[in-house]
Design an enzyme around this catalytic site. Structure first.
Site, PDB file in Angstrom:
ATOM      1  N   CYS A   2       0.959  -1.028   0.085  1.00 45.59           N
ATOM      2  CA  CYS A   2       0.022  -0.001   0.031  1.00 45.59           C
ATOM      3  C   CYS A   2       0.770   1.379  -0.005  1.00 45.59           C
ATOM      4  CB  CYS A   2      -0.759   0.139   1.239  1.00 45.59           C
ATOM      5  SG  CYS A   2      -1.894  -1.365   1.430  1.00 45.59           S
ATOM      6  N   ARG A  27       5.863   0.199  -5.272  1.00 41.37           N
ATOM      7  CA  ARG A  27       5.377  -0.442  -3.945  1.00 41.37           C
ATOM      8  C   ARG A  27       4.599  -1.662  -4.365  1.00 41.37           C
ATOM      9  NH1 ARG A  27       6.644   2.567   0.280  1.00 41.37           N
ATOM     10  NH2 ARG A  27       5.151   1.630   1.726  1.00 41.37           N
ATOM     11  N   ASN A 101      -2.438   2.057   5.412  1.00 39.90           N
ATOM     12  CA  ASN A 101      -1.232   1.085   5.142  1.00 39.90           C
ATOM     13  C   ASN A 101      -1.064   0.011   6.333  1.00 39.90           C
ATOM     14  OD1 ASN A 101       0.855  -0.292   4.311  1.00 39.90           O
ATOM     15  ND2 ASN A 101       2.263   1.500   4.122  1.00 39.90           N
ATOM     16  N   GLU A 484      19.639 -16.844  -5.203  1.00 45.42           N
ATOM     17  CA  GLU A 484      19.194 -15.580  -5.851  1.00 45.42           C
ATOM     18  C   GLU A 484      18.666 -15.732  -7.284  1.00 45.42           C
ATOM     19  OE1 GLU A 484      18.392 -12.924  -4.487  1.00 45.42           O
ATOM     20  OE2 GLU A 484      18.421 -11.341  -5.952  1.00 45.42           O
ATOM     21  N   LYS A 488      15.057 -14.956  -8.427  1.00 49.31           N
ATOM     22  CA  LYS A 488      14.636 -13.809  -9.786  1.00 49.31           C
ATOM     23  C   LYS A 488      14.064 -14.251 -10.623  1.00 49.31           C
ATOM     24  CE  LYS A 488      15.603 -10.997  -7.922  1.00 49.31           C
ATOM     25  NZ  LYS A 488      16.164 -10.532  -6.803  1.00 49.31           N
ATOM     26  N   GLU A 491      10.109 -15.048  -9.477  1.00 50.32           N
ATOM     27  CA  GLU A 491       9.369 -14.104  -9.102  1.00 50.32           C
ATOM     28  C   GLU A 491       8.982 -13.167 -10.506  1.00 50.32           C
ATOM     29  OE1 GLU A 491      10.978 -10.944  -6.588  1.00 50.32           O
ATOM     30  OE2 GLU A 491      12.736 -11.425  -7.260  1.00 50.32           O
ATOM     31  N   LYS A 606       6.979  -4.011  -3.473  1.00 52.42           N
ATOM     32  CA  LYS A 606       8.225  -3.837  -3.497  1.00 52.42           C
ATOM     33  C   LYS A 606       8.752  -3.615  -1.911  1.00 52.42           C
ATOM     34  CE  LYS A 606      12.428  -2.556  -4.670  1.00 52.42           C
ATOM     35  NZ  LYS A 606      13.441  -3.537  -5.110  1.00 52.42           N
TER      36      LYS A 606
HETATM   37  C1  F6R Z   1      13.215 -10.060  -4.338  1.00 50.48           C
HETATM   38  C2  F6R Z   1      12.811  -9.112  -3.407  1.00 50.48           C
HETATM   39  C3  F6R Z   1      12.487  -9.282  -1.983  1.00 50.48           C
HETATM   40  C4  F6R Z   1      13.136  -8.365  -0.987  1.00 50.48           C
HETATM   41  C5  F6R Z   1      12.575  -8.691   0.250  1.00 50.48           C
HETATM   42  C6  F6R Z   1      13.300  -7.894   1.281  1.00 50.48           C
HETATM   43  O1  F6R Z   1      13.710  -9.718  -5.595  1.00 50.48           O
HETATM   44  O2  F6R Z   1      13.074  -8.113  -3.795  1.00 50.48           O
HETATM   45  O3  F6R Z   1      12.767 -10.720  -1.791  1.00 50.48           O
HETATM   46  O4  F6R Z   1      14.439  -8.599  -1.115  1.00 50.48           O
HETATM   47  O5  F6R Z   1      11.171  -8.242   0.315  1.00 50.48           O
HETATM   48  O6  F6R Z   1      13.058  -6.399   1.199  1.00 50.48           O
HETATM   49  P1  F6R Z   1      14.035  -5.336   1.932  1.00 50.48           P
HETATM   50  O7  F6R Z   1      15.390  -5.666   1.332  1.00 50.48           O
HETATM   51  O8  F6R Z   1      13.432  -4.288   1.347  1.00 50.48           O
HETATM   52  O9  F6R Z   1      13.934  -5.549   3.343  1.00 50.48           O
END
Ligand code: F6R
Length: 611
Positions: A2, A27, A101, A484, A488, A491, A606
């Site tokens: 949100c 986001r 949110n 990783e 990628k 997702e 995000k």
């Molecule tokens: C994958 C991705 C997520 C973030 C996770 C943690 O590409 O982006 O797995 O890494 O949600 O997010 P942050 O780093 O913002 O705590």
């Protein structure tokens, strides 16, 4: 997850609120809405499922929909489907409008008592109870500010809130607990948003609300009370974020732009921290020296991609610095008992600095006795940086694509700086420090070379067009890199992908191998090479299609069923960073072929600001 924008001005705020919502699109969301208080004292609302552009189009058709006070929202569904009824703002009795949110955990009991009071519900959300509660409290208390202060005392969970009422057209009231909210200060108008990027074209002056704060905002003033109801002054910060850095430019997707920004992002994360062949002591701030001298182990906490960076760092901390390290995903760490080692440094890693699980895990770590904390974070003005004793910023610049790319490689750079700082006090020799620093300095050029593999990777991406599964293999520091790569791919292309340490193949996953499951292996030229080659043969013998990213020194040769993509030779110390690049490109190119929404993959957000 949100996004909120809201504002109060002497002129119409609609354009600014919608523009802010667009900047918050990264986001992740599935519906959007806004409500405005017009000069007749009516709260007018428009909501739609799908993109902000759809909402904008509908708003533009309705000439009545204008106002000097307003609230707007992008919703990422948690309670209730992504329908128009569930979209925010929620309105109670045409008097109070609210956006939220976060998650309200006691929404069921509040709903039950509100139904007894005669409130009628029009959505399945947890949020709707808040707007009714504010309305109820507005009848009991004198004003909206007091009503919101009372309401937040009755809520359990996480929230950032923005509220308007036609009974008080001159006030916008907001609150924050567990979800981010910033106030952008302008001349003759003020705005709030979930983060600075939403308002950066309006102002550089921001107040970051603290946990438990409630604020009343007018066109020319801001009053804030803290969690105990005392009036407080919060510092005004000058943001350095540039509005260009959040533009797409010549690139088709943010993810591609961000992959290609890595040479710059890495050199920015090294800038000012190295001198000659050494790490500067000042890198971690003046308090660090004293703390680091006492540290003999490290507990890393993070989620997703950031967790993978932590896993690489464990190999480095134990292998190069001689410091014991544990790594755990935040959502697990926060819900179990721990034996707290003495003199253990908690390191949290987060791109956004707003990940609810990571924030909660840090809080929990402090409660159970971890004494010192360091966060590695990409957003200087985030909750995590404020909650940590020490902060080491990754200077990756804003990351908009949901799939994290440049944040990951810069996290590895920052973690290597931690390895050096702790290693200097433990097993790291001068020679090794010099070698690491030399290799770090060479990274921008070597990453640029790795990016040149894009054309070759684009060709092999075709092999994945009809595949449903993929397996990634690596050993040592490259096992987390394989994880990783798998994350990628899954997702953004929605292909089911798993990663295994290559030595584990014969303990189960080998049963999956056939011509329908491509296997991707990362093969740097290190002491595990011969072992990895045997694992590759195990796959070949079962008819599996192999794609190997290999250092030329490994001698891996292309043959039927085995595609080798040579990655320019690098020192083993920085190899995990370099081998990440082709895996990011592979995921991107496969997603393009599959036609997915690369920057906003389905179901993902995000900034994961709820648990
Ligand atoms: C994958 C991705 C997520 C973030 C996770 C943690 O590409 O982006 O797995 O890494 O949600 O997010 P942050 O780093 O913002 O705590």
């Amino acid at each position: 997850m949100c996004g909120i924008t809201a504002g109060i001005s002497t002129s119409d705020v609609t354009g600014t609120l919608l523009e802010g919502l667009k900047r918050l699109e990264y986001r992740g969301y599935d519906s959007a809405g806004l409500a405005l208080l017009n000069d007749k004292g009516e709260i007018l609302r428009k909501r739609s499922t799908g993109r902000v552009a759809t909402l904008e189009e509908e708003v533009s058709k309705d000439k009545e929909l204008r106002g000097n006070v307003g609230i707007a929202h992008t919703r990422w569904a948690t309670h209730g489907k992504p329908t128009e009824n569930n979209a925010h703002p929620h309105i109670c009795n045409e008097t109070v409008g609210l956006v939220h949110n976060g998650i309200i955990e006691n929404h069921e009991s509040l709903r039950a008592s509100q139904e007894k009071l005669g409130y009628r519900f029009t959505s399945n959300t947890d949020t709707e109870v808040i707007v009714h509660q504010v309305h109820h409290n507005l009848e009991l208390y004198d004003d909206l500010f007091s009503a919101l202060q009372q309401t937040v005392k009755e809520l359990e969970g996480a929230y950032s809130l923005a509220v308007i009422s036609n009974l008080e057209p001159g006030n916008l009231v907001v609150a924050r607990q567990g979800s981010p909210l910033v106030i952008g200060l302008c001349e003759g108008e003020n705005y709030i948003a979930s983060d600075v990027s939403a308002l950066i074209s309006k102002t550089r002056n921001f107040i970051f609300l603290e946990e438990g704060d409630v604020a009343r905002i007018t066109v020319d003033d801001v009053d804030i009370v803290d969690v105990n109801g005392n009036y407080v002054e919060r510092k005004v910060h000058q943001s350095k974020l540039s509005s260009d850095s959040v533009e797409l430019g010549e690139y088709r997707h943010y993810m591609l732009k961000e992959i290609y920004e890595q040479p710059t992002a890495v050199s920015d994360t090294l800038e000012g921290r190295l001198s000659g062949n050494h790490l500067l002591a000042a890198t971690f701030g003046h308090e660090a020296d004293e703390i680091f001298n006492t540290i003999n182990s490290v507990q890393i906490i993070a989620c997703g991609t950031s967790y993978h960076a932590g896993l690489v760092a464990k190999y480095w901390l134990e292998g190069l610095a001689g410091v014991a390290a544990s790594v755990e995903v935040a959502s697990e760490f926060r819900y179990r008992s721990h034996v707290v080692p003495e003199n253990c440094l908690v390191i949290t890693i987060s791109q956004s600095g707003e990940t609810a699980d990571t924030l909660a895990a840090l809080k929990y770590a402090k409660e159970i006795g971890f004494k010192h904390s360091l966060c590695i974070c990409n957003v200087a003005e985030s909750s995590l940086t404020r909650e940590s004793d020490m902060v080491l910023l990754t200077h990756a610049g804003p990351e908009i694509g949901v799939a994290s790319t440049k944040a990951f490689t810069t996290q590895l750079i920052a973690l290597m700086q931690v390895v050096i700082a702790l290693g200097q006090r433990n097993a790291l020799t001068n020679e090794l420090e010099e070698r690491i620093v030399r290799e770090l300095r060479s990274l921008p050029v070597k990453i640029s070379e790795a990016l040149e593999l894009d054309a070759k990777i684009t060709k092999i991406a075709e092999k994945f067009a009809n595949k449903k599964h993929a397996l990634f293999l690596g050993r040592g520091t490259h096992y987390p890199i394989a994880m990783e790569g798998a994350l990628k791919l899954k997702e953004i292309s929605y292909i089911h992908a798993e990663a295994y340490p290559a030595g584990e193949l014969k303990h189960g996953p080998l049963a999956l191998i056939d011509e329908e499951v491509p296997v991707i292996a990362v093969a740097p030229n290190n002491e595990l090479l011969e072992k990895l080659k045997s694992n590759i043969q195990e796959v070949r013998a079962r008819g599996g299609e192999l794609i190997v990213f290999a250092d030329p020194g490994t001698g891996c040769k292309q043959e039927d069923g085995l595609t080798v993509i040579e990655v320019a030779p690098v020192d083993d110390i920085i190899a995990p960073i370099i081998f990440t690049i082709p895996l990011q490109l592979l995921a991107y190119r496969v997603a393009l072929i599959k036609g997915t929404d690369v920057d906003k993959p389905r179901n993902l957000a995000k900034s994961v600001t709820v648990e």
